[in-house]
Design an enzyme around this catalytic site. Structure first.
Site, PDB file in Angstrom:
ATOM      1  CG  MET A   1      42.055  64.506 -14.058  1.00  0.00           C
ATOM      2  SD  MET A   1      43.139  64.397 -12.615  1.00  0.00           S
ATOM      3  CE  MET A   1      43.156  62.622 -12.333  1.00  0.00           C
TER       4      MET A   1
ATOM      5  CG  ASP B   1      42.869  68.655 -14.937  1.00  0.00           C
ATOM      6  OD1 ASP B   1      43.202  67.805 -14.076  1.00  0.00           O
ATOM      7  OD2 ASP B   1      41.754  69.217 -14.919  1.00  0.00           O
TER       8      ASP B   1
END
Length: 490
Positions: free
Chosen positions: A79, A236
């Protein structure tokens, strides 16, 4: 139905083939992080593409029939990374990663009262998030900033390479500080504060939505029977949550990956930014989550392995065979600063209270415990926000170590559960989301539990006392300046 999950992580790319819940195969390719200056962390997206191609080439070589039958592809990604594209779609600079701390000074510009950042975005301004990175680029690389046509997160850039579409799911977009997390839409005021507007953002989708189909050149290269649909996917952590079935309010997991995450699924938007607790959208529609994040979890053990010259497995085995000695020491895992609960990019970690009797095994044990104490810090931060976690599943590379799992259970004082396929949780979650995009059926069963770790009463009491002492390390380390380098003429 066969689906493919691709996880673009910090240390590597994984690709997983899933056939109606059964994992057929996994391929992996490593990535390196560039640190050109202290506090910086970057990657060249061209390396992401190379690693993705290596994974799919390997699957084609070893499982050509299964790969050909894939109907949908799901994406998971690290991210917060700022991937900047010009009008022609070309990259303007290396991606600034989630663990990059250069933009600490720019965070203050986002915390002004009129922006209502914490109410809209659900999070405080932190250097790891995407928005401060763009403020840094605007200030230090104005020529690059002036040419920005699109700002993409890592997996959104990978989607663009695969299908030519600019799209991002809600969970990953939550980590930009540009999303109105409660409303699940881009926030014009937050974008404007960074000199951007919605035209420079990808369109927003839910993680289970189709976003396009694989371009024909890649269909031909990898031998797909028909162009697979590409799902919205997930950041994730949200992908890991889907992988372990943490999709209902109250579900929780601990991720012992490169970074560390303590996750709790919630039914609504529940910001608690004052304790640096993250409140993000889930990849599942109408669902949100809270999480505490530490920047160096398994990364701490990887660093120590590199410094000591021993493999991670050898270090863990050495601790298992060595009783606690009078050389015990402390470890603070703030190698890249810290998020929850401190929101401090400047603090640095280290070993403390070393003696002539301190052994390598003592230092490794202190590292495992230090990471566990940091998770307890996060648990308490979530507790102060009203989220009580009584048990959790375990995912991430660190969860393969029984020693570390037991230490975590003892320190947190709650049962933790190793689950099937946990080391591939993000890729598995991405593949599950791909299945929904293809057939519309949401089946996010919890994987089987392989082993549970119950807290040991005597050790838990010891760690209760030790934790209150360990907490003092942050204040002391925060006061220490970074050592100055020698002048080049010295």
């Amino acid at each position: 139905m066969i689906a493919l999950g691709i996880d673009l992580g910090t240390s590597g790319v994984k690709a997983l083939l899933l056939d109606d819940g059964r994992q057929i195969a996994v391929a992996a390719a490593a990535l390196e992080v560039s640190r050109p200056y202290p506090g910086w962390s970057e990657q060249d997206p061209a390396d992401w593409w190379r690693a993705t191609c290596d994974c799919l080439d390997a699957l084609k070589a070893e499982h050509p029939h299964a790969l050909a039958a894939v109907r949908a592809i799901g994406l998971s990604g690290q991210m917060h990374g700022a991937t900047l594209l010009g009008a022609d779609g070309a990259l303007l600079r290396p991606c600034i990663l989630w663990n990059d701390g250069r933009s600490e000074a720019q965070c203050a510009a986002l915390e002004v009262p009129e922006l209502h950042l914490r109410q809209r975005a659900g999070n405080p301004a932190m250097p790891g998030f995407t928005a401060p990175k763009l403020l840094w680029v605007r200030e230090h690389e104005p020529d690059v900033f002036a040419r920005i046509a699109k700002v993409l997160l890592p997996k959104a850039w990978l989607r663009y390479r695969l299908c030519g579409e600019f799209a991002e799911d809600m969970s990953d977009a939550s980590g930009t500080l540009w999303l109105d997390v409660g409303a699940r839409t881009w926030s014009a005021p937050l974008l404007a504060a960074c000199g951007l507007d919605e035209r420079q953002m990808p369109r927003l989708v839910e993680g289970v939505e189709p976003t396009g189909v694989l371009q024909q050149q890649w269909v031909s290269r990898w031998g797909f029977a028909q162009p697979p649909v590409i799902a919205g996917g997930a950041g994730d952590n949200a992908a890991g949550a889907v992988g372990v079935g943490a999709v209902a309010p109250g579900d929780a997991f601990v991720s012992l990956g490169t970074s560390g995450v303590l996750w709790a699924t919630t039914s609504g938007f529940m910001p608690a930014a004052d304790r640096a607790v993250h409140a993000f959208c889930h990849a599942i529609p109408h669902t949100w989550h809270q999480m505490g994040v530490m920047l160096s979890a398994a990364a701490s053990l990887s660093w120590w392995a590199g410094v000591s010259g021993y493999t991670e497995a050898a270090l863990l085995q050495e601790v298992d065979a060595s009783p606690r000695s009078d050389g015990a020491c402390w470890f603070a895992p703030y190698l890249s600063g810290e998020r929850t609960p401190h929101n401090d990019a400047a603090v640095r970690g280290g070993f403390l209270h070393l003696t002539p009797n301190t052994s390598r095994a003592d230092m490794t044990r202190a590292l495992l415990e230090g990471v566990a104490f940091a998770f307890r810090d996060m648990r308490d931060a979530l507790g102060s926000a009203g989220t009580v976690i009584s048990e959790a599943d375990l995912i991430g590379g660190g969860a393969r170590s029984d020693l570390w799992c037991q230490t975590m259970a003892d320190v947190l004082g709650m049962p933790l559960h190793q689950v099937t396929g946990s080391q591939h949780g993000c890729a598995l979650g991405a593949a599950r989301l791909a299945r929904v995009a293809a057939d519309g059926v949401q089946l996010f069963d919890k994987p089987a539990r392989q082993r549970s770790f119950e807290p040991h009463a005597t050790r838990a009491q010891h760690h209760d006392r030790a934790f209150s002492q360990w907490q003092q390390l942050y204040g002391r380390l925060r006061q220490l300046p970074l050592p100055s380098p020698l002048p080049e003429s010295a």
